[in-house]
Scaffold this active site. Structure first.
Site, short mmCIF file in Angstrom:
data_model
loop_
_atom_site.label_atom_id
_atom_site.label_comp_id
_atom_site.label_asym_id
_atom_site.label_seq_id
_atom_site.Cartn_x
_atom_site.Cartn_y
_atom_site.Cartn_z
CG ASP A 232 -7.93 47.95 44.24
OD1 ASP A 232 -7.45 48.82 43.48
OD2 ASP A 232 -7.23 47.06 44.77
C1 BGC Z 1 -4.19 48.25 43.38
C2 BGC Z 1 -4.36 49.44 44.31
C3 BGC Z 1 -3.96 50.70 43.60
C4 BGC Z 1 -4.81 50.85 42.34
C5 BGC Z 1 -4.48 52.09 41.55
C6 BGC Z 1 -4.92 48.47 42.05
O1 BGC Z 1 -4.62 47.46 41.16
O2 BGC Z 1 -4.70 47.09 43.99
O3 BGC Z 1 -3.57 49.26 45.46
O4 BGC Z 1 -4.13 51.80 44.46
O5 BGC Z 1 -4.56 49.72 41.51
O6 BGC Z 1 -3.21 52.00 41.00
#
Ligand code: BGC
Length: 558
Positions: A232
């Site tokens: 993530d």
């Molecule tokens: C979120 C993800 C997301 C990623 C990119 C993160 O903060 O938890 O779900 O895909 O950001 O935007």
């Protein structure tokens, strides 16, 4: 679709292999131009394409995205219990990715709605792992059927926003295996997502990104996962430990590929492990090459809007319909109250927030369809106290109407990625307004807009009808008009229990944890598994949902 298998891992230098294991920027893979590996774009997800207009510069600008069809978020779509429809949503999202040259769309998220206060409940499917897995698999299979990748997220046990970057979810093996893993396991085995995104949080003290047991023993060796695992955004805290655990890709890049090179040189990373992780990235690029080579493709905006419209219809759950107040007769004198009818809340806040191709509110739809209705906003969509003038105007508008449609719900400020809600209750000013309107006119139907469950019992006596419409995406206005005026019958069923009170929820006693730890003390007794097993009353059970038909079931034998 022809899959090319070049270059061979043996053609790459150590530095090139290392470079494949982090992004080129926040929204791109890192290509190796000299060896014919492109740096494709990967971006959110999960209920439509969120491609920031500034993505090429690596800048995140959530409010500046290319227009994309906004489908109902999982909170709504999960109530459809319709895998074929969900598959069609996936196919449509992939077509938009092809137009925008996005190789992987970051979703779906299939974490369990452990507690209804969770800030991302709107993005997740259910309190039930079977339903979550069997619905969300449609997104993965649908998107990938068009040659675009998905990223099943957030693996695993990402069930709250409080302290979300480092909280340790302390869970028994049994609860992991029976509740928190099965949706992932089912989708991996059924549809082989090309990528999986690991969670921010720790599980039993180990960062998901560094958990060899999670990313290699369970995911690959037990379930047979063939794709790559990415972090993530910002969840990779130790490049070497993560790569050894089975993380192929750090996102966004911390520009530390030299750490991988040094570790490979001094033996902290075995050559075979680096090869495996880099080979995964080559394979991913090869899977997406065909779709990413299509030039000049334009998706059909109207056809996708129609898919969003059908999905919105199937997302609504009719909770109450006393005196058959719904559907509204075509010649009825209608008053519409509530700012949400004019300014719909149609998606959740945070990384999934997209810019729709079009947007028709419920009020706009009435105008388009030539329905004459009085309107009063009644309240503002902020967390400010009630405005007596708006209230008085709304009560006055309710006078003499055959039916009052009251659009209530949670404003964006009350619910989003990034924080958990503090209460399950509706904003007090809306409950007070409902009471005042119902004192004037008994024929009230409440239409709810919310990403996760709200308590209904405290105000239900003031509404003859209650339609839970969740967040409906860009076509919510027309879909609501279709259902409220009886063009179609509501058919959604709850994917989440509506309790009487947040303190009834079995996880509340341990929610949201403290000092970096949250204990999943309720074990496997999540949602209806607790209420059923311990015979606890709930307001509306998992699976509940009325339609406009009446029928009787008799002589049932089990
Ligand atoms: C979120 C993800 C997301 C990623 C990119 C993160 O903060 O938890 O779900 O895909 O950001 O935007």
């Amino acid at each position: 679709m022809s899959e090319k298998t070049y270059p061979s891992i043996n053609d790459l230098t150590l530095e090139e292999k290392a470079s494949l294991t982090s992004g080129g920027d926040a929204w791109h893979l890192q290509g190796v131009e000299a060896k014919g590996i492109p740096g494709y774009m990967i971006t959110d997800g999960p209920h439509g394409l969120r491609k920031s207009n500034s993505a090429t510069t690596g800048e995140v600008d959530l409010n500046n995205c290319v227009p994309a069809t906004c489908f109902p978020p999982a909170a709504g779509l999960s109530s459809s219990w319709n895998p074929e429809l969900i598959h069609q949503v996936g196919e449509a999202m992939a077509e938009e990715c092809i137009q925008e040259k996005v190789a992987v769309i970051l979703g779906p998220g299939v974490n369990i709605k452990r507690n209804p206060l969770g800030g991302r409940c709107f993005e997740y499917w259910s309190e039930d792992p079977y339903l979550a897995g069997h619905e969300a698999v449609g997104i993965v299979a649908g998107v990938q059927s068009k040659g675009v990748g998905t990223s099943l997220k957030h693996f695993a046990a990402n069930n709250q926003e409080t302290d979300r970057l480092r909280i340790s979810a302390n869970i028994s093996q049994r609860a992991l295996r029976e509740i928190y893993f099965p949706a992932f396991e089912h989708i991996v085995k059924e549809a082989q997502p090309w990528t999986i995104m690991c969670a921010y949080n720790c599980i039993n003290g180990v960062h998901a990104a560094q958990d060899h047991w999670l990313l290699t023993d369970v995911l690959r060796d037990e379930w047979g996962f063939q794709g790559i695992v990415m972090s993530d955004w910002g969840a990779d805290h130790d490049r070497v430990a993560s790569l050894n655990a089975g993380l192929n890709l750090e996102m966004p890049p911390s520009y530390t590929d030299d750490q991988i090179v040094y570790a490979a040189r001094d033996g902290r990373i075995q050559p075979a492990q680096l090869d495996r992780m880099a080979q995964g990235m080559i394979d991913l690029v090869n899977k997406t090459r065909a779709a990413m080579s299509i030039e000049g493709y334009r998706f059909d905006i109207e056809a996708h809007d129609e898919v969003a419209h059908r999905a919105a219809i199937e997302s609504m759950v009719l909770l109450k319909n006393d005196d058959a107040i719904l559907p509204v007769a075509n010649d009825a004198k209608v008053t519409v109250i509530g700012e949400f009818a004019r300014t719909p809340r149609y998606q959740g806040g945070g990384s999934s927030h997209i810019t729709p191709t079009k947007m028709t509110s419920f009020l706009d739809t009435l105008t388009e369809r030539g329905v004459d209705a009085k309107f009063a906003p009644g309240f503002t969509l902020d967390l400010e106290p009630a405005d007596p003038a708006l209230e008085a105007e709304a009560v006055d508008a309710a006078k003499g109407a055959d039916v009052v449609l009251m659009f209530l719900g949670l404003p964006e400020a009350a619910e989003s990625e990034g924080f958990d809600r503090e209460t399950l209750d509706m904003p007090a000013k809306q409950i007070a307004l409902l009471e005042a309107v119902a004192a004037e006119n008994k024929n009230v139907v409440v239409v709810l807009s919310n990403g996760s469950v709200v308590t209904v019992a405290p105000w239900a006596k003031n509404a003859k009808g209650i339609l839970e419409s969740w967040l409906l995406g860009q076509s919510g206005g027309p879909a609501l008009a279709d259902v409220l005026f009886g063009k179609v019958s509501p058919s959604g069923k709850l994917a989440q229990t509506i309790p009487f009170d947040i303190n009834d929820d079995p996880s509340t006693i341990n929610w949201p944890g403290e000092e970096g730890h949250v204990d999943y003390g309720e074990g496997v007794f999540v949602g209806y598994r607790y209420y059923d097993t311990y015979n606890k009353a709930v307001d509306y059970p998992f699976g509940f949902g009325l339609s406009y038909a009446t029928f009787e079931v008799s002589d049932v034998k089990a």
